[in-house]
Enzyme design. Structure first.
Site, PDB file in Angstrom:
ATOM      1  N   LYS A   1      41.377  44.124  48.231  1.00  0.00           N
ATOM      2  CA  LYS A   1      41.801  45.529  48.218  1.00  0.00           C
ATOM      3  C   LYS A   1      41.885  46.052  46.780  1.00  0.00           C
ATOM      4  CE  LYS A   1      46.790  46.063  48.114  1.00  0.00           C
ATOM      5  NZ  LYS A   1      46.708  47.133  47.128  1.00  0.00           N
TER       6      LYS A   1
ATOM      7  N   LYS B   1      40.365  41.962  41.606  1.00  0.00           N
ATOM      8  CA  LYS B   1      38.970  41.525  41.808  1.00  0.00           C
ATOM      9  C   LYS B   1      38.178  41.501  40.508  1.00  0.00           C
ATOM     10  CE  LYS B   1      37.946  45.008  44.427  1.00  0.00           C
ATOM     11  NZ  LYS B   1      39.302  45.559  44.588  1.00  0.00           N
TER      12      LYS B   1
ATOM     13  N   ASP C   1      38.909  47.449  50.630  1.00  0.00           N
ATOM     14  CA  ASP C   1      39.989  48.103  51.388  1.00  0.00           C
ATOM     15  C   ASP C   1      39.550  48.384  52.819  1.00  0.00           C
ATOM     16  OD1 ASP C   1      40.759  49.099  48.404  1.00  0.00           O
ATOM     17  OD2 ASP C   1      42.492  48.946  49.716  1.00  0.00           O
TER      18      ASP C   1
ATOM     19  N   LYS D   1      34.904  52.803  41.547  1.00  0.00           N
ATOM     20  CA  LYS D   1      35.687  52.911  40.313  1.00  0.00           C
ATOM     21  C   LYS D   1      34.819  52.571  39.083  1.00  0.00           C
ATOM     22  CE  LYS D   1      39.522  50.448  40.361  1.00  0.00           C
ATOM     23  NZ  LYS D   1      40.630  49.639  39.822  1.00  0.00           N
TER      24      LYS D   1
HETATM   25  P1  ADP Z   1      40.674  45.488  41.225  1.00  0.00           P
HETATM   26  O1  ADP Z   1      39.362  45.235  40.569  1.00  0.00           O
HETATM   27  O2  ADP Z   1      40.903  44.643  42.423  1.00  0.00           O
HETATM   28  O3  ADP Z   1      40.904  46.943  41.546  1.00  0.00           O
HETATM   29  P2  ADP Z   1      41.742  44.792  38.632  1.00  0.00           P
HETATM   30  O4  ADP Z   1      41.043  43.521  38.364  1.00  0.00           O
HETATM   31  O5  ADP Z   1      41.250  46.011  37.932  1.00  0.00           O
HETATM   32  O6  ADP Z   1      41.831  45.075  40.201  1.00  0.00           O
HETATM   33  O7  ADP Z   1      43.282  44.526  38.298  1.00  0.00           O
HETATM   34  C1  ADP Z   1      44.277  45.540  38.393  1.00  0.00           C
HETATM   35  C2  ADP Z   1      45.318  45.315  37.304  1.00  0.00           C
HETATM   36  O8  ADP Z   1      46.020  44.098  37.551  1.00  0.00           O
HETATM   37  C3  ADP Z   1      44.707  45.183  35.917  1.00  0.00           C
HETATM   38  O9  ADP Z   1      45.472  45.901  34.992  1.00  0.00           O
HETATM   39  C4  ADP Z   1      44.749  43.692  35.644  1.00  0.00           C
HETATM   40  O10 ADP Z   1      44.879  43.394  34.284  1.00  0.00           O
HETATM   41  C5  ADP Z   1      45.984  43.264  36.411  1.00  0.00           C
HETATM   42  N1  ADP Z   1      45.915  41.847  36.839  1.00  0.00           N
HETATM   43  C6  ADP Z   1      45.035  41.302  37.703  1.00  0.00           C
HETATM   44  N2  ADP Z   1      45.258  39.975  37.858  1.00  0.00           N
HETATM   45  C7  ADP Z   1      46.312  39.668  37.066  1.00  0.00           C
HETATM   46  C8  ADP Z   1      47.041  38.449  36.773  1.00  0.00           C
HETATM   47  N3  ADP Z   1      46.735  37.293  37.361  1.00  0.00           N
HETATM   48  N4  ADP Z   1      48.068  38.521  35.891  1.00  0.00           N
HETATM   49  C9  ADP Z   1      48.400  39.695  35.306  1.00  0.00           C
HETATM   50  N5  ADP Z   1      47.767  40.865  35.539  1.00  0.00           N
HETATM   51  C10 ADP Z   1      46.735  40.866  36.414  1.00  0.00           C
HETATM   52 MG    MG Z   2      37.842  46.566  40.149  1.00  0.00          MG
END
Ligand code: ADP
Ligand code: MG
Ligand code: SF4
Length: 287
Positions: A10, A15, A127, A41
């Site tokens: 999600k 991811k 999602d 995004k």
């Molecule tokens: P998605 O791609 O699923 O939308 P993101 O990879 O962009 O999500 O991550 C969303 C936020 O969460 C980012 O700011 C990322 O740095 C943070 N984040 C993800 N995994 C971790 C983790 N293991 N520890 C700390 N922050 C994390």
């Molecule tokens: Mg992403």
């Protein structure tokens, strides 16, 4: 022949962070990697390329008749080839068709033949696993799919939907399930809850990634943890995860829970957490 792997989950679950660190870990081991962001995004590869601009495939297809590889890709950390499928014009079009258009264009440009990747990673918004976002796991594009999840119900709900989609396309050459990547674990029960969900649905957790400041800090530099903090514990965790994700996967089909079963399962965990955290004899006794 490259191995194609899709990573779902999600929005906001981690991811892109996880996929980028896996790509970086593979690249530092000498593998050739392509990472394709399949999320409107369009920021999948941002921490692989130091935040540098990268036009999306969909924008390029709209702006010019025949984009070339250099118009829609850039080399990031360790030589990872970064590509963003992009999103539709807000209010118009279908993001999933964008993914299909991106994959078609890459084939037309013979990117897989000329770049000769060992691994192609698809970072896919999960999602809603609608027909559009199911493109990478349909028609034999990816051979295995993983899902990033936390112990939050919405993350598990999304994982369960991916399992349903995998089952749906399995008979016609769709991807198999590689497993669940547990991310951002903080609470004591989070791991038990995810383990239980995996056991119930006939899958397994392929990695536990703790919530870590190293991730947030590296992100501020526009880098993966592998690049910014290569000697950290978190970097080692991503390296181990990368080995697991590209390793041989059992060709298994998940057993998703149906709606009522998923609700009952969640409620049971609600009782359990409440019982543990409040020491309430009554709710503990209900177990
Ligand atoms: P998605 O791609 O699923 O939308 P993101 O990879 O962009 O999500 O991550 C969303 C936020 O969460 C980012 O700011 C990322 O740095 C943070 N984040 C993800 N995994 C971790 C983790 N293991 N520890 C700390 N922050 C994390
Ligand atoms: Mg992403
Ligand atoms: Fe959006 Fe999916 Fe429908 Fe396409 S198929 S318009 S991506 S919900």
């Amino acid at each position: 022949k490259p191995k194609h792997i899709a990573i779902y989950g999600k929005g906001g679950i981690g991811k892109s962070t996880t996929t980028s660190n896996i790509s970086a870990a593979l690249a530092e081991s000498g593998f050739r990697v392509i990472q394709i962001g399949c999320d409107p995004k369009s920021d999948s590869t941002v921490i692989l390329r130091g935040g540098a601009e990268l036009p999306t495939v969909l924008d390029s297809l709209r702006d010019r008749s025949r984009p070339k590889l250099e118009d829609i890709s850039t080399l990031g950390f360790g030589g990872v080839l970064c590509i963003e499928a992009g999103g539709p014009v807000p209010g118009v079009g279908c993001a999933g068709r964008g993914i299909a258009a991106a994959v078609d264009l890459l084939e037309e440009l013979d990117v897989f033949g000329t770049f000769k990747p060992d691994y192609v990673l698809y970072d896919v918004l999960g999602d809603v696993v609608c027909g559009g976002f199911a493109v990478p796991i349909r028609d034999g594009i990816a051979e295995a799919a993983f899902v990033v999840a936390s112990s939050d119900f919405m993350a598990i709900f999304a994982a369960n939907n991916l399992f349903k989609a995998i089952d749906k396309y399995a008979a016609t050459g769709g991807a198999r399930l590689g497993g669940v990547i547990a991310n951002s674990l903080q609470t004591p029960y989070a791991r038990d809850l995810l383990d239980d969900f995996a056991a119930r649905t006939g899958t397994e957790i392929v990695g536990y990634v703790p919530r870590s400041q190293a991730v947030a800090q590296s992100e501020l530099y526009g880098q993966t943890v592998i690049e910014a903090q290569p000697y950290s514990e978190q970097a080692e965790i991503y390296r181990a995860l990368a080995r697991r994700v590209v390793g041989d996967h059992p060709t298994r089909l998940p057993k998703p829970l149906d709606g009522p079963d998923l609700k009952d399962w969640a409620k049971q965990w609600g009782d359990r957490i409440f019982g543990v955290e409040h020491g309430a004899k009554n709710s503990a006794a209900r177990l």
